[in-house]
Scaffold this motif. Structure first.
Motif, mmCIF file in Angstrom:
data_model
loop_
_atom_site.group_PDB
_atom_site.id
_atom_site.type_symbol
_atom_site.label_atom_id
_atom_site.label_comp_id
_atom_site.label_asym_id
_atom_site.label_seq_id
_atom_site.Cartn_x
_atom_site.Cartn_y
_atom_site.Cartn_z
ATOM 1 N N LEU A 157 0.826 -1.212 0.000
ATOM 2 C CA LEU A 157 0.000 0.000 0.000
ATOM 3 C C LEU A 157 0.859 1.260 0.000
ATOM 4 C CD1 LEU A 157 -2.929 -0.672 2.518
ATOM 5 C CD2 LEU A 157 -3.135 -0.131 0.099
ATOM 6 N N ALA A 158 1.829 1.297 0.893
ATOM 7 C CA ALA A 158 2.660 2.490 1.032
ATOM 8 C C ALA A 158 3.558 2.691 -0.179
ATOM 9 C CB ALA A 158 3.500 2.392 2.310
ATOM 10 N N VAL A 159 4.166 1.612 -0.670
ATOM 11 C CA VAL A 159 5.074 1.734 -1.817
ATOM 12 C C VAL A 159 4.312 2.155 -3.058
ATOM 13 C CG1 VAL A 159 6.568 0.416 -3.364
ATOM 14 C CG2 VAL A 159 6.780 0.135 -0.897
ATOM 15 N N ARG A 160 3.091 1.633 -3.261
ATOM 16 C CA ARG A 160 2.301 2.013 -4.432
ATOM 17 C C ARG A 160 2.029 3.517 -4.440
ATOM 18 N NH1 ARG A 160 -1.511 -0.968 -3.459
ATOM 19 N NH2 ARG A 160 -1.158 -2.691 -4.904
ATOM 20 N N LEU A 161 1.595 4.047 -3.319
ATOM 21 C CA LEU A 161 1.299 5.476 -3.246
ATOM 22 C C LEU A 161 2.560 6.311 -3.418
ATOM 23 C CD1 LEU A 161 -0.712 7.751 -2.739
ATOM 24 C CD2 LEU A 161 -0.407 7.407 -0.291
ATOM 25 N N THR A 162 3.628 5.929 -2.741
ATOM 26 C CA THR A 162 4.882 6.682 -2.824
ATOM 27 C C THR A 162 5.445 6.671 -4.243
ATOM 28 O OG1 THR A 162 5.383 6.078 -0.538
ATOM 29 C CG2 THR A 162 7.206 6.895 -1.873
ATOM 30 N N ALA A 163 5.459 5.497 -4.887
ATOM 31 C CA ALA A 163 6.044 5.382 -6.226
ATOM 32 C C ALA A 163 5.268 6.191 -7.255
ATOM 33 C CB ALA A 163 6.092 3.910 -6.642
ATOM 34 N N ASN A 164 3.942 6.154 -7.186
ATOM 35 C CA ASN A 164 3.148 6.891 -8.171
ATOM 36 C C ASN A 164 3.304 8.396 -8.014
ATOM 37 O OD1 ASN A 164 1.208 5.090 -9.925
ATOM 38 N ND2 ASN A 164 1.296 4.125 -7.915
ATOM 39 N N ILE A 165 3.294 8.875 -6.783
ATOM 40 C CA ILE A 165 3.447 10.314 -6.566
ATOM 41 C C ILE A 165 4.853 10.770 -6.942
ATOM 42 C CG2 ILE A 165 3.380 12.137 -4.837
ATOM 43 C CD1 ILE A 165 0.654 10.994 -5.619
ATOM 44 N N THR A 166 5.868 10.012 -6.556
ATOM 45 C CA THR A 166 7.255 10.379 -6.852
ATOM 46 C C THR A 166 7.526 10.362 -8.347
ATOM 47 O OG1 THR A 166 7.956 9.445 -4.731
ATOM 48 C CG2 THR A 166 9.660 9.832 -6.378
ATOM 49 N N ALA A 167 7.060 9.325 -9.035
ATOM 50 C CA ALA A 167 7.311 9.214 -10.478
ATOM 51 C C ALA A 167 6.656 10.360 -11.241
ATOM 52 C CB ALA A 167 6.798 7.869 -10.987
ATOM 53 N N GLY A 168 5.432 10.703 -10.883
ATOM 54 C CA GLY A 168 4.752 11.793 -11.575
ATOM 55 C C GLY A 168 5.452 13.127 -11.383
ATOM 56 N N HIS A 169 5.875 13.409 -10.151
ATOM 57 C CA HIS A 169 6.547 14.678 -9.883
ATOM 58 C C HIS A 169 7.901 14.753 -10.593
ATOM 59 C CE1 HIS A 169 3.316 15.300 -7.286
ATOM 60 N NE2 HIS A 169 3.911 15.860 -6.244
ATOM 61 N N LEU A 170 8.630 13.652 -10.614
ATOM 62 C CA LEU A 170 9.924 13.644 -11.299
ATOM 63 C C LEU A 170 9.754 13.850 -12.800
ATOM 64 C CD1 LEU A 170 11.885 10.765 -9.522
ATOM 65 C CD2 LEU A 170 12.345 13.216 -9.398
ATOM 66 N N LEU A 171 8.748 13.225 -13.384
ATOM 67 C CA LEU A 171 8.513 13.375 -14.823
ATOM 68 C C LEU A 171 8.141 14.812 -15.180
ATOM 69 C CD1 LEU A 171 8.395 11.897 -17.506
ATOM 70 C CD2 LEU A 171 5.994 11.349 -17.048
ATOM 71 N N ILE A 172 7.310 15.425 -14.353
ATOM 72 C CA ILE A 172 6.938 16.813 -14.607
ATOM 73 C C ILE A 172 8.154 17.725 -14.509
ATOM 74 C CG2 ILE A 172 5.671 18.765 -13.624
ATOM 75 C CD1 ILE A 172 3.391 16.904 -13.020
ATOM 76 N N GLN A 173 9.000 17.496 -13.516
ATOM 77 C CA GLN A 173 10.178 18.344 -13.365
ATOM 78 C C GLN A 173 11.163 18.146 -14.513
ATOM 79 O OE1 GLN A 173 11.920 18.270 -9.523
ATOM 80 N NE2 GLN A 173 13.540 19.718 -10.005
ATOM 81 N N LEU A 174 11.329 16.916 -14.993
ATOM 82 C CA LEU A 174 12.228 16.667 -16.112
ATOM 83 C C LEU A 174 11.738 17.357 -17.378
ATOM 84 C CD1 LEU A 174 13.066 12.880 -15.588
ATOM 85 C CD2 LEU A 174 14.656 14.805 -15.415
ATOM 86 N N VAL A 175 10.436 17.259 -17.639
ATOM 87 C CA VAL A 175 9.883 17.918 -18.828
ATOM 88 C C VAL A 175 9.971 19.433 -18.693
ATOM 89 C CG1 VAL A 175 7.797 18.233 -20.216
ATOM 90 C CG2 VAL A 175 8.367 15.970 -19.335
ATOM 91 N N ALA A 176 9.746 19.965 -17.487
ATOM 92 C CA ALA A 176 9.836 21.410 -17.272
ATOM 93 C C ALA A 176 11.265 21.907 -17.492
ATOM 94 C CB ALA A 176 9.358 21.754 -15.870
ATOM 95 N N LYS A 177 12.250 21.163 -17.012
ATOM 96 C CA LYS A 177 13.650 21.556 -17.230
ATOM 97 C C LYS A 177 14.006 21.503 -18.708
ATOM 98 C CE LYS A 177 15.670 20.422 -12.720
ATOM 99 N NZ LYS A 177 16.283 21.754 -12.518
ATOM 100 N N GLY A 178 13.503 20.477 -19.411
ATOM 101 C CA GLY A 178 13.757 20.393 -20.842
ATOM 102 C C GLY A 178 13.106 21.524 -21.612
#
Length: 227
Positions: A157-178
């Motif tokens: 339960l905890a890993v699913r929530l953490t992984a989805n939130i972390t992955a989405g935020h990292l992807l947004i930041q990578l695209v924003a930097k690009g």
């Protein structure tokens, strides 16, 4: 570069006050505010409709003895939804991106559902550890496997929530930097990446609400097995 990407998941402070502390006490804004009027306004009506739909989806298959958990599950769903959406705002911190925070909610809720099952119907609770019709030589192995799967539920339960939130935020930041890097070099490509960034943000809003719903839904399934 790598450190700057993960700095967004570090706790921030405003006037020496941790932003995570402020975030814990703000989700009550999502709850409907009672009024003395005969008719509710559009916001309160919409909030009541969403809560009613959530309660119907969660507690329709659960026996009436488990309906006393309704208020607690709705409060948890609203809390997680607010914290997930909070991280999409600039200069904010997302507590649900921390595994320790999510484990702090997953373990107690899961443990209580298991204890309820062993208290109210111990025979059926123990029967879940051994599928019906199992061959005798496989009984010890299956009991060990089912026990491990039972204890791994809160971690999942905890890993699913953490992984989805972390992955989405990292992807947004990578695209924003690009996008920022391409703005002065290739403006046409920067426009396309900006559109992609907007779509990713909308997707992350949906993911924030869906992950809160999935977290509470799985807890309701665990409760359904034990009541």
């Amino acid at each position: 570069m790598t450190l700057s990407l993960f700095n967004q998941f570090a706790p921030t402070y405003t006037l020496l006050i941790p932003s995570s502390t402020v975030a814990v006490f703000i989700p009550w804004l999502l709850f409907p505010t009672p009024t003395k009027q005969w008719l509710n306004n559009r916001l309160t009506t919409t909030q009541n409709w969403f809560i009613a739909q959530l309660l119907r989806e969660l507690f329709l298959p659960i026996k009436p003895t488990g309906h006393k958990w309704a208020l607690l599950f709705v409060a948890l769903a609203m809390y997680l939804t607010f914290l997930n959406l909070l991280g999409l705002l600039p200069y904010t911190f997302t507590p649900t991106s921390q595994l320790s925070h999510n484990l702090g909610f997953a373990i107690p809720f899961w443990l209580v559902t298991v204890l309820i099952g062993f208290q109210d119907k111990p025979t059926e609770a123990l029967a879940h550890l051994l599928p019906e019709g199992t061959p005798t030589p496989l009984i010890p192995v299956l009991i060990i496997i089912e026990t491990i799967s039972l204890f791994i539920r809160p971690l999942a339960l905890a890993v699913r929530l953490t992984a989805n939130i972390t992955a989405g935020h990292l992807l947004i930041q990578l695209v924003a930097k690009g996008t920022l890097a391409l703005l002065s070099i290739m403006p046409a490509v920067a426009i396309l990446t900006t559109v992609l960034l907007i779509l990713l943000t909308l997707l992350e809003v949906a993911v924030a609400m869906i992950q809160a719903y999935v977290f509470v839904l799985l807890l309701s399934l665990y409760l359904q097995e034990n009541v």
